[in-house]
Design a protein around this motif. Sequence first.
Motif, PDB file in Angstrom:
ATOM      1  N   ALA A 187      -7.034  -0.752  14.803  1.00 32.00           N
ATOM      2  CA  ALA A 187      -7.574  -1.540  13.687  1.00 32.00           C
ATOM      3  C   ALA A 187      -7.192  -3.006  13.765  1.00 32.00           C
ATOM      4  O   ALA A 187      -8.019  -3.887  13.489  1.00 32.00           O
ATOM      5  CB  ALA A 187      -7.122  -0.948  12.356  1.00 32.00           C
ATOM      6  N   ASN A 188      -5.950  -3.315  14.138  1.00 28.35           N
ATOM      7  CA  ASN A 188      -5.521  -4.711  14.100  1.00 28.35           C
ATOM      8  C   ASN A 188      -6.279  -5.568  15.107  1.00 28.35           C
ATOM      9  O   ASN A 188      -6.752  -6.658  14.778  1.00 28.35           O
ATOM     10  CB  ASN A 188      -4.019  -4.809  14.366  1.00 28.35           C
ATOM     11  CG  ASN A 188      -3.475  -6.194  14.072  1.00 28.35           C
ATOM     12  OD1 ASN A 188      -3.805  -6.791  13.049  1.00 28.35           O
ATOM     13  ND2 ASN A 188      -2.644  -6.712  14.950  1.00 28.35           N
ATOM     14  N   LEU A 215      -0.679  -3.705   3.238  1.00 32.01           N
ATOM     15  CA  LEU A 215      -0.766  -4.878   2.370  1.00 32.01           C
ATOM     16  C   LEU A 215      -0.198  -6.129   3.040  1.00 32.01           C
ATOM     17  O   LEU A 215      -0.793  -7.210   2.956  1.00 32.01           O
ATOM     18  CB  LEU A 215      -0.044  -4.620   1.046  1.00 32.01           C
ATOM     19  CG  LEU A 215      -0.062  -5.777   0.048  1.00 32.01           C
ATOM     20  CD1 LEU A 215      -1.492  -6.177  -0.293  1.00 32.01           C
ATOM     21  CD2 LEU A 215       0.703  -5.405  -1.219  1.00 32.01           C
ATOM     22  N   ARG A 216       0.932  -6.001   3.704  1.00 37.34           N
ATOM     23  CA  ARG A 216       1.548  -7.167   4.336  1.00 37.34           C
ATOM     24  C   ARG A 216       0.615  -7.790   5.374  1.00 37.34           C
ATOM     25  O   ARG A 216       0.413  -9.012   5.414  1.00 37.34           O
ATOM     26  CB  ARG A 216       2.869  -6.763   4.994  1.00 37.34           C
ATOM     27  CG  ARG A 216       3.639  -7.948   5.587  1.00 37.34           C
ATOM     28  CD  ARG A 216       4.879  -7.460   6.328  1.00 37.34           C
ATOM     29  NE  ARG A 216       5.732  -6.630   5.468  1.00 37.34           N
ATOM     30  CZ  ARG A 216       6.787  -5.956   5.916  1.00 37.34           C
ATOM     31  NH1 ARG A 216       7.115  -5.998   7.192  1.00 37.34           N
ATOM     32  NH2 ARG A 216       7.502  -5.235   5.076  1.00 37.34           N
ATOM     33  N   GLY A 217       0.024  -6.952   6.209  1.00 36.37           N
ATOM     34  CA  GLY A 217      -0.873  -7.473   7.239  1.00 36.37           C
ATOM     35  C   GLY A 217      -2.137  -8.083   6.664  1.00 36.37           C
ATOM     36  O   GLY A 217      -2.602  -9.115   7.138  1.00 36.37           O
ATOM     37  N   VAL A 222      -5.759 -12.687   5.113  1.00 39.57           N
ATOM     38  CA  VAL A 222      -6.522 -13.420   4.103  1.00 39.57           C
ATOM     39  C   VAL A 222      -6.136 -14.892   4.083  1.00 39.57           C
ATOM     40  O   VAL A 222      -6.987 -15.776   3.905  1.00 39.57           O
ATOM     41  CB  VAL A 222      -6.327 -12.784   2.707  1.00 39.57           C
ATOM     42  CG1 VAL A 222      -6.951 -13.646   1.622  1.00 39.57           C
ATOM     43  CG2 VAL A 222      -6.939 -11.382   2.671  1.00 39.57           C
ATOM     44  N   LYS A 223      -4.859 -15.183   4.282  1.00 37.61           N
ATOM     45  CA  LYS A 223      -4.406 -16.573   4.308  1.00 37.61           C
ATOM     46  C   LYS A 223      -5.059 -17.358   5.441  1.00 37.61           C
ATOM     47  O   LYS A 223      -5.188 -18.580   5.363  1.00 37.61           O
ATOM     48  CB  LYS A 223      -2.885 -16.623   4.446  1.00 37.61           C
ATOM     49  CG  LYS A 223      -2.138 -16.181   3.187  1.00 37.61           C
ATOM     50  CD  LYS A 223      -0.639 -16.233   3.398  1.00 37.61           C
ATOM     51  CE  LYS A 223       0.110 -15.803   2.135  1.00 37.61           C
ATOM     52  NZ  LYS A 223       1.580 -15.798   2.336  1.00 37.61           N
ATOM     53  N   GLU A 224      -5.469 -16.659   6.495  1.00 35.28           N
ATOM     54  CA  GLU A 224      -6.071 -17.318   7.650  1.00 35.28           C
ATOM     55  C   GLU A 224      -7.593 -17.407   7.543  1.00 35.28           C
ATOM     56  O   GLU A 224      -8.243 -17.989   8.401  1.00 35.28           O
ATOM     57  CB  GLU A 224      -5.685 -16.568   8.925  1.00 35.28           C
ATOM     58  CG  GLU A 224      -4.180 -16.585   9.195  1.00 35.28           C
ATOM     59  CD  GLU A 224      -3.785 -15.680  10.353  1.00 35.28           C
ATOM     60  OE1 GLU A 224      -4.694 -15.051  10.948  1.00 35.28           O
ATOM     61  OE2 GLU A 224      -2.582 -15.599  10.661  1.00 35.28           O
TER      62      GLU A 224
END
Length: 262
Positions: A187-188, A215-217, A222-224
């Motif tokens: 997935a990543n 959630l952490r990932g 989202v920040k990017e």
Amino acid sequence: MTLGYKTYVRDASKSWIVFFHGFGGNYTIFNRQINDFKENYNLLFIDLPGHGESPNINTIDENVLDFTGQKVIELLDRLNIQKPHFIGVSLGTIVIQHIAMVYPSRIKSMILSGAVGKWLWWGELVGKVALSFPIRQMLPYMVPYVSFAYILMPKKNHKKSRNMFIREALKLGQDSYLRWLYILRDANSIYKSLRAQTNHIPKLYISGDEDHMFLRGITRHVKEEHGAKLEILKKCGHVCNIEQSALFNKLSLQFIQQLDPA
């Protein structure tokens, strides 16, 4: 192959919303969304290949995401749905982003709930063990699947979501289980390539503050992203549309209505 689906048609002039469930589920996981969403929109609920009323995928040679995207577009064409909004849960979020990457003109916006990105290290380890040859040969697929369900949704307030996915996964079958599990395992890396090419499409992420595996990932992703928004629901696990259905519906409809007033 024709995918299993169900529609709720409000009015031919209304916009469409397409829903994708998660790994092992089917479109019935969205039962708590139907009444709120059908008031102002036409709804299409799709069973992913190998799930629910969709046929098994043991005879498919091509990449399962490519195959799924193609079949979804064929279904949209048959139903004369041109550019809908998409809502996905867990595995469904990967499917949506793949469609957005390959068929960008066919998607108006996306809501990604319990989005799957980078696993915590021990989650990745469990996935590798589940896909190892000895485990695949020795254990029925439901044994590692149930283990995954408890890892992703361990708390008492996750019980309803967990039980639903375990119950529905009994219909999944070994072949479909393995094909989709490889997608989740990677997935990543998949998510990074999809995200980089779908930044122009409006996105709302909805995750629970107890979605400890992802959630952490997702927060980092989202920040990017330019313009993407993340809503984190309190006392909520991986399957937000079930555990916090009223708030999920409210946030999702607000997002869609800003882009496409009913």
